[in-house]
Design an enzyme around this catalytic site. Structure first.
Site, PDB file in Angstrom:
ATOM      1  N   ASP A  36      20.377  40.937  21.433  1.00 28.06           N
ATOM      2  CA  ASP A  36      19.736  39.751  22.013  1.00 28.06           C
ATOM      3  C   ASP A  36      18.468  39.431  21.219  1.00 28.06           C
ATOM      4  O   ASP A  36      17.931  40.275  20.507  1.00 28.06           O
ATOM      5  CB  ASP A  36      19.378  40.037  23.486  1.00 28.06           C
ATOM      6  CG  ASP A  36      19.274  38.777  24.338  1.00 28.06           C
ATOM      7  OD1 ASP A  36      20.120  38.603  25.230  1.00 28.06           O
ATOM      8  OD2 ASP A  36      18.354  37.963  24.102  1.00 28.06           O
ATOM      9  N   ASP A  60      19.419  37.513  16.134  1.00 28.38           N
ATOM     10  CA  ASP A  60      19.622  36.081  16.330  1.00 28.38           C
ATOM     11  C   ASP A  60      21.025  35.805  15.800  1.00 28.38           C
ATOM     12  O   ASP A  60      21.274  35.938  14.586  1.00 28.38           O
ATOM     13  CB  ASP A  60      18.553  35.301  15.548  1.00 28.38           C
ATOM     14  CG  ASP A  60      18.757  33.788  15.636  1.00 28.38           C
ATOM     15  OD1 ASP A  60      19.824  33.345  16.097  1.00 28.38           O
ATOM     16  OD2 ASP A  60      17.845  33.065  15.205  1.00 28.38           O
ATOM     17  N   ASN A  86      28.764  36.545  23.701  1.00 28.57           N
ATOM     18  CA  ASN A  86      28.334  35.845  24.924  1.00 28.57           C
ATOM     19  C   ASN A  86      27.029  35.062  24.795  1.00 28.57           C
ATOM     20  O   ASN A  86      26.741  34.203  25.620  1.00 28.57           O
ATOM     21  CB  ASN A  86      28.233  36.923  26.026  1.00 28.57           C
ATOM     22  CG  ASN A  86      27.395  36.513  27.206  1.00 28.57           C
ATOM     23  OD1 ASN A  86      27.858  35.757  28.052  1.00 28.57           O
ATOM     24  ND2 ASN A  86      26.163  37.007  27.265  1.00 28.57           N
ATOM     25  N   TYR A 150      26.962  20.942  24.023  1.00 26.96           N
ATOM     26  CA  TYR A 150      27.470  22.128  24.729  1.00 26.96           C
ATOM     27  C   TYR A 150      28.983  22.048  24.893  1.00 26.96           C
ATOM     28  O   TYR A 150      29.708  23.006  24.610  1.00 26.96           O
ATOM     29  CB  TYR A 150      26.774  22.237  26.087  1.00 26.96           C
ATOM     30  CG  TYR A 150      27.046  23.515  26.831  1.00 26.96           C
ATOM     31  CD1 TYR A 150      26.262  24.643  26.622  1.00 26.96           C
ATOM     32  CD2 TYR A 150      28.088  23.616  27.756  1.00 26.96           C
ATOM     33  CE1 TYR A 150      26.506  25.829  27.314  1.00 26.96           C
ATOM     34  CE2 TYR A 150      28.340  24.784  28.450  1.00 26.96           C
ATOM     35  CZ  TYR A 150      27.537  25.890  28.225  1.00 26.96           C
ATOM     36  OH  TYR A 150      27.789  27.064  28.913  1.00 26.96           O
ATOM     37  N   THR A 185      22.632  32.305  37.002  1.00 26.10           N
ATOM     38  CA  THR A 185      21.894  33.095  36.009  1.00 26.10           C
ATOM     39  C   THR A 185      20.658  32.291  35.608  1.00 26.10           C
ATOM     40  O   THR A 185      20.526  31.121  35.963  1.00 26.10           O
ATOM     41  CB  THR A 185      22.734  33.330  34.725  1.00 26.10           C
ATOM     42  OG1 THR A 185      22.795  32.079  34.004  1.00 26.10           O
ATOM     43  CG2 THR A 185      24.124  33.828  35.010  1.00 26.10           C
TER      44      THR A 185
HETATM   45  N1  LIG Z   1      25.510  30.440  33.740  1.00 27.58           N
HETATM   46  C1  LIG Z   1      26.526  29.565  33.756  1.00 27.58           C
HETATM   47  O1  LIG Z   1      26.694  28.756  34.666  1.00 27.58           O
HETATM   48  C2  LIG Z   1      27.523  29.577  32.629  1.00 27.58           C
HETATM   49  C3  LIG Z   1      28.728  28.858  32.794  1.00 27.58           C
HETATM   50  C4  LIG Z   1      29.668  28.853  31.761  1.00 27.58           C
HETATM   51  C5  LIG Z   1      29.405  29.548  30.599  1.00 27.58           C
HETATM   52  N2  LIG Z   1      28.234  30.229  30.471  1.00 27.58           N
HETATM   53  C6  LIG Z   1      28.022  30.925  29.216  1.00 27.58           C
HETATM   54  O2  LIG Z   1      27.756  32.286  29.473  1.00 27.58           O
HETATM   55  C7  LIG Z   1      26.963  32.820  28.410  1.00 27.58           C
HETATM   56  C8  LIG Z   1      25.787  33.582  29.003  1.00 27.58           C
HETATM   57  O3  LIG Z   1      25.018  32.682  29.759  1.00 27.58           O
HETATM   58  P1  LIG Z   1      24.033  33.142  30.929  1.00 27.58           P
HETATM   59  O4  LIG Z   1      24.233  32.176  32.028  1.00 27.58           O
HETATM   60  O5  LIG Z   1      24.168  34.594  31.201  1.00 27.58           O
HETATM   61  O6  LIG Z   1      22.637  32.781  30.248  1.00 27.58           O
HETATM   62  P2  LIG Z   1      21.235  33.552  30.144  1.00 27.58           P
HETATM   63  O7  LIG Z   1      20.266  32.518  29.712  1.00 27.58           O
HETATM   64  O8  LIG Z   1      20.965  34.333  31.394  1.00 27.58           O
HETATM   65  O9  LIG Z   1      21.485  34.604  28.961  1.00 27.58           O
HETATM   66  C9  LIG Z   1      21.699  34.201  27.645  1.00 27.58           C
HETATM   67  C10 LIG Z   1      21.140  35.274  26.712  1.00 27.58           C
HETATM   68  O10 LIG Z   1      21.439  34.868  25.369  1.00 27.58           O
HETATM   69  C11 LIG Z   1      20.311  35.180  24.577  1.00 27.58           C
HETATM   70  N3  LIG Z   1      20.298  34.326  23.375  1.00 27.58           N
HETATM   71  C12 LIG Z   1      20.071  32.994  23.306  1.00 27.58           C
HETATM   72  N4  LIG Z   1      20.112  32.580  22.033  1.00 27.58           N
HETATM   73  C13 LIG Z   1      20.380  33.683  21.278  1.00 27.58           C
HETATM   74  C14 LIG Z   1      20.531  33.892  19.878  1.00 27.58           C
HETATM   75  N5  LIG Z   1      20.411  32.896  18.993  1.00 27.58           N
HETATM   76  N6  LIG Z   1      20.811  35.143  19.451  1.00 27.58           N
HETATM   77  C15 LIG Z   1      20.908  36.168  20.341  1.00 27.58           C
HETATM   78  N7  LIG Z   1      20.755  36.032  21.669  1.00 27.58           N
HETATM   79  C16 LIG Z   1      20.485  34.793  22.133  1.00 27.58           C
HETATM   80  C17 LIG Z   1      19.110  34.908  25.478  1.00 27.58           C
HETATM   81  O11 LIG Z   1      17.943  35.579  25.010  1.00 27.58           O
HETATM   82  C18 LIG Z   1      19.619  35.443  26.819  1.00 27.58           C
HETATM   83  O12 LIG Z   1      19.283  36.805  26.989  1.00 27.58           O
HETATM   84  C19 LIG Z   1      26.568  31.628  27.538  1.00 27.58           C
HETATM   85  O13 LIG Z   1      27.434  31.574  26.419  1.00 27.58           O
HETATM   86  C20 LIG Z   1      26.810  30.442  28.447  1.00 27.58           C
HETATM   87  O14 LIG Z   1      27.081  29.255  27.741  1.00 27.58           O
HETATM   88  C21 LIG Z   1      27.299  30.266  31.455  1.00 27.58           C
END
Ligand SMILES: NC(=O)c1ccc[n+]([C@@H]2O[C@H](COP(=O)([O-])OP(=O)(O)OC[C@H]3O[C@@H](n4cnc5c(N)ncnc54)[C@H](O)[C@@H]3O)[C@@H](O)[C@H]2O)c1
Length: 245
Positions: A36, A60, A86, A150, A185
């Protein structure tokens, strides 16, 4: 235990769905790398789970050199049997108002980052196989206003998954995806209560999802129980898509 003695990498593993997956994978016997950008949260989670079980690596996912270094460290710490691809970011903006930079930022992380991590995973899995699980979204299947970058990225992840599955199959590399509905989240923290209520109503089960409910699917797809599953997408969406198809 579903992941006994397996080495797992979870990108975006310091928060939300990724954090829940790290916790579940370790509970299922894996050693796990929390990959992360957020070092504070990632280090804290690794310390809580213990040196033997988890390690934080700052990465990153848009930077190929970071991704290569991540896999070298993971190979040394635990091996690379499973990868939950993810890491992702959200953002709402009408298409006409997007700057080139805003567009590129989301595509870089949510699509190119997923490719860079999957490419490196496949390089490391050439000899012994493994499972890559890409995080797509319900918004990879459906359009939604103000999410042009997105939705484009997540739609791309779905079809990228199919192609990588074809390329990996003969090497024992399975590639699948998960499409969550809206999950509670930090990604949703920017939304006001009215919007959250609207989004909740889109799910026939009458609530938003929990990170653990997506983590369960990711752990299953990385486990040997999913040994005949590749190129597939698993909706974890409380029935959201069922009424749209
Ligand atoms: N939460 C939702 O409703 C939802 C729905 C569908 C899909 N998703 C997908 O699930 C995945 C996780 O989302 P979440 O809701 O847990 O979000 P979150 O914001 O809680 O976690 C995302 C994590 O990704 C890390 N991150 C961001 N950019 C980064 C980079 N360039 N390199 C490394 N790490 C990076 C952030 O620091 C964070 O810890 C994402 O791909 C999101 O698109 C989420």
């Amino acid at each position: 235990m579903r992941l006994k003695d397996k080495g797992i990498i979870v990108t975006g593993g310091a928060s939300g769905i990724g954090e829940a997956t790290i916790r579940r994978a370790v509970a299922e016997g894996a050693r796990a790398v929390i990959a992360d950008m957020n070092a504070e949260a990632g280090e804290a989670l690794a310390a809580e789970l213990g040196d033997e079980k988890a390690r934080f690596v700052r990465v990153d996912v848009t930077r190929s050199e970071d991704v290569a270094a991540l896999f070298r460290e993971a190979a040394d710490f635990c091996g690379v049997d499973g990868v939950f691809n993810n890491a992702g970011v959200g953002g709402l903006c009408p298409a006409v108002d997007y700057t080139d930079e805003d567009w590129q930022h989301i595509i870089d992380i949510n699509l190119s980052g997923v490719f860079k991590v999957a490419r490196e995973a496949m390089r490391h899995m050439q000899e012994h196989g493994g499972s890559i699980v890409n995080c797509a979204s319900i918004l990879g299947h459906l359009g939604q206003s103000e999410t042009a970058a997105y939705t484009a990225a997540k739609g791309g992840v779905l079809n990228l998954t199919r192609t990588l599955a074809l390329e990996g199959a003969a090497k024992g590399i399975r590639v699948s995806s998960i499409s969550p509905g809206y999950i509670k989240t930090p990604l949703l923290e920017v939304l006001d209560q009215e919007t959250l209520d609207f989004l909740t109503d889109l799910h026939p089960v009458g609530r938003l999802g929990r990170p653990e409910e997506v983590a369960n699917a990711a752990v299953f797809l990385m486990s040997d129980e999913a040994s005949f599953i590749t190129g597939a997408d698993l909706l974890v969406d409380g029935g959201f898509a069922a009424g749209k198809s």
